[in-house]
Design an enzyme around this catalytic site. Sequence first.
Site, PDB file in Angstrom:
ATOM      1  N   THR A 127       0.854  -1.233   0.065  1.00  0.00           N
ATOM      2  CA  THR A 127      -0.065  -0.022  -0.074  1.00  0.00           C
ATOM      3  C   THR A 127       0.780   1.325   0.035  1.00  0.00           C
ATOM      4  O   THR A 127       1.814   1.287   0.762  1.00  0.00           O
ATOM      5  CB  THR A 127      -0.956  -0.045   1.404  1.00  0.00           C
ATOM      6  OG1 THR A 127      -1.782  -1.277   1.192  1.00  0.00           O
ATOM      7  CG2 THR A 127      -1.939   1.316   1.257  1.00  0.00           C
ATOM      8  N   PRO A 129       0.538   5.829  -0.101  1.00  0.00           N
ATOM      9  CA  PRO A 129      -0.416   6.895   0.169  1.00  0.00           C
ATOM     10  C   PRO A 129      -1.308   7.268  -0.873  1.00  0.00           C
ATOM     11  O   PRO A 129      -2.521   7.231  -0.660  1.00  0.00           O
ATOM     12  CB  PRO A 129       0.323   8.089   0.193  1.00  0.00           C
ATOM     13  CG  PRO A 129       1.987   7.579   0.585  1.00  0.00           C
ATOM     14  CD  PRO A 129       2.236   6.202  -0.048  1.00  0.00           C
ATOM     15  N   ALA A 131      -2.329   4.687  -3.482  1.00  0.00           N
ATOM     16  CA  ALA A 131      -2.641   3.432  -4.037  1.00  0.00           C
ATOM     17  C   ALA A 131      -3.048   2.437  -2.998  1.00  0.00           C
ATOM     18  O   ALA A 131      -1.857   1.857  -2.552  1.00  0.00           O
ATOM     19  CB  ALA A 131      -1.674   3.046  -5.053  1.00  0.00           C
ATOM     20  N   GLU A 242      -4.610 -15.157   2.838  1.00  0.00           N
ATOM     21  CA  GLU A 242      -4.767 -13.954   3.564  1.00  0.00           C
ATOM     22  C   GLU A 242      -6.042 -13.773   4.031  1.00  0.00           C
ATOM     23  O   GLU A 242      -6.454 -13.348   5.302  1.00  0.00           O
ATOM     24  CB  GLU A 242      -4.180 -12.510   2.997  1.00  0.00           C
ATOM     25  CG  GLU A 242      -3.989 -11.299   4.164  1.00  0.00           C
ATOM     26  CD  GLU A 242      -3.628 -10.411   3.412  1.00  0.00           C
ATOM     27  OE1 GLU A 242      -3.308 -10.163   2.268  1.00  0.00           O
ATOM     28  OE2 GLU A 242      -3.540  -8.923   4.111  1.00  0.00           O
ATOM     29  N   GLN A 336     -23.649  -2.962  23.185  1.00  0.00           N
ATOM     30  CA  GLN A 336     -24.979  -2.437  23.792  1.00  0.00           C
ATOM     31  C   GLN A 336     -25.304  -3.531  24.959  1.00  0.00           C
ATOM     32  O   GLN A 336     -25.888  -2.605  25.927  1.00  0.00           O
ATOM     33  CB  GLN A 336     -25.814  -2.712  22.583  1.00  0.00           C
ATOM     34  CG  GLN A 336     -27.002  -1.992  22.611  1.00  0.00           C
ATOM     35  CD  GLN A 336     -27.059  -0.527  22.560  1.00  0.00           C
ATOM     36  OE1 GLN A 336     -26.145   0.011  22.053  1.00  0.00           O
ATOM     37  NE2 GLN A 336     -27.891   0.223  23.338  1.00  0.00           N
ATOM     38  N   GLY A 340     -22.940   1.095  29.499  1.00  0.00           N
ATOM     39  CA  GLY A 340     -21.918   2.057  29.658  1.00  0.00           C
ATOM     40  C   GLY A 340     -20.442   1.162  29.797  1.00  0.00           C
ATOM     41  O   GLY A 340     -19.661   1.697  29.416  1.00  0.00           O
ATOM     42  N   GLY A 363      -6.713  -6.393   3.615  1.00  0.00           N
ATOM     43  CA  GLY A 363      -6.701  -7.626   2.706  1.00  0.00           C
ATOM     44  C   GLY A 363      -7.636  -7.595   1.772  1.00  0.00           C
ATOM     45  O   GLY A 363      -7.820  -8.535   0.943  1.00  0.00           O
ATOM     46  N   GLY A 364      -8.011  -6.397   1.216  1.00  0.00           N
ATOM     47  CA  GLY A 364      -9.249  -6.129   0.188  1.00  0.00           C
ATOM     48  C   GLY A 364     -10.520  -5.743   0.963  1.00  0.00           C
ATOM     49  O   GLY A 364     -11.198  -6.622   1.671  1.00  0.00           O
TER      50      GLY A 364
END
Length: 377
Positions: A127, A129, A131, A242, A336, A340, A363-364
């Site tokens: 990866t 910045p 692409a 992966e 939920q 809290g 991984g897509g």
Amino acid sequence: MYQEYFTEDHNIFRATVRKFVEKEIKPHIEEWEDEELFPVELYKKCADNGFTGLRYPVEYGGTPCDLFMHITYTEEMIGSGSVGLISGLGSYDIAMPPVLKMGTEEQKQKFLVPVLKGEKIAALGITEPNAGSDVANIRTRAVRDGDHYIVNGAKTFITSGCRANFITTAVRTGGPGHKGISLLMIDSSTPGFSVSKKIRKMGWCCSDTAELSFEDCRVPVENILGGEGMGFYGIMINFQTERLALTTMAVAVAELALAESIKYAQTREAFGKPLSGFQVTRHKLVDMATKVQVAKEYTYRVAAKMEAGQDVTREVSMAKNFACEVCDKVVYDAVQIHGGYGYAREYLVERLYRDSRILSIGGGTTEIMKEIISKVS
Ligand SMILES: Cc1cc2nc3c(=O)[nH]c(=O)nc-3n(C[C@H](O)[C@H](O)[C@H](O)COP(=O)(O)OP(=O)(O)OC[C@H]3O[C@@H](n4cnc5c(N)ncnc54)[C@H](O)[C@@H]3O)c2cc1C
């Protein structure tokens, strides 16, 4: 349960990993998450216990086994409550398959063997910045100069990038598009290589994630995997396993969040009775359990097909999307049910909620999985 997939050997291994998690990880995980790093010694401990190199050949220090052994490992490591930890420890498992499948014997000895021994750390650098999903558009360039390549460019979001010794790096050696991409093994001690930023994240906190910079890095030509133009192929051969690993993580996180929610609902009281005494809570738990069960069954089915050597490009993309959707819903409901407390750091579901968000991106992405499903018949 699931005797069609798991044998006694898997069960024995499961008990070993569980013991390791209880002894070596659980007592420290809060501290590592707060410090945003787990200790480097853990790589060696994992290797010494035979957890590193599952499915790699024994001659390189691996442990030949089936996919379900890998699934067993992932499921038990998720029991640590930190998805970041398993992802950080597992960065070698996305960086090393191209070395194993495309590398020369010398490259395997140089890169794969020390990594599987837990002595060196490996990362996969694809990866950039500009692409991510559009892998074929990477810009990091490697220009041949005698018996070296001169590498210039940047990578981002690289798991274990801050302290990796070897980065399996996608570079452009040719023209535009996927045919111009090669994979180059870059040693982080190479002058011109630097970690430009440690990226702070919503989750996966104890796993380091880096932005990397390459400025006139001179990398020996012998570090190229499979020759120029073979990079895209190298990246693609890795994707199915992966994606299955990320799918397994999503199911295991959802299962853990469900177990935490059942425990909490049985003990927390409101209006004079445990939360599980309210039909609405019980039904929520039932919906969560149903989703987890279906996602798990399908994941195992796809893994069995993959293990049998079938092409599961479509199914694994479906499994990833389905499991991630289930996981997102289950961790949401788990928080939920905890009210809290589900929003408080002391409660495991809080981390599971944050740690699981990336599974439908890495991984897509979900959208890219849908593109694949729509194209593969
Ligand atoms: C914690 C973490 C760890 C990571 N580890 C690594 C690593 O070790 N090595 C590595 O190389 N990378 C790594 N990544 C990067 C990861 O693989 C990318 O973030 C991912 O592939 C998406 O790329 P992107 O972020 O550039 O998003 P983009 O590709 O810019 O996508 C942005 C959005 O647009 C959508 N989109 C893009 N193209 C299409 C299309 N054709 N059709 C429909 N929708 C589309 C996407 O689905 C997404 O929703 C990591 C990321 C994170 C956050």
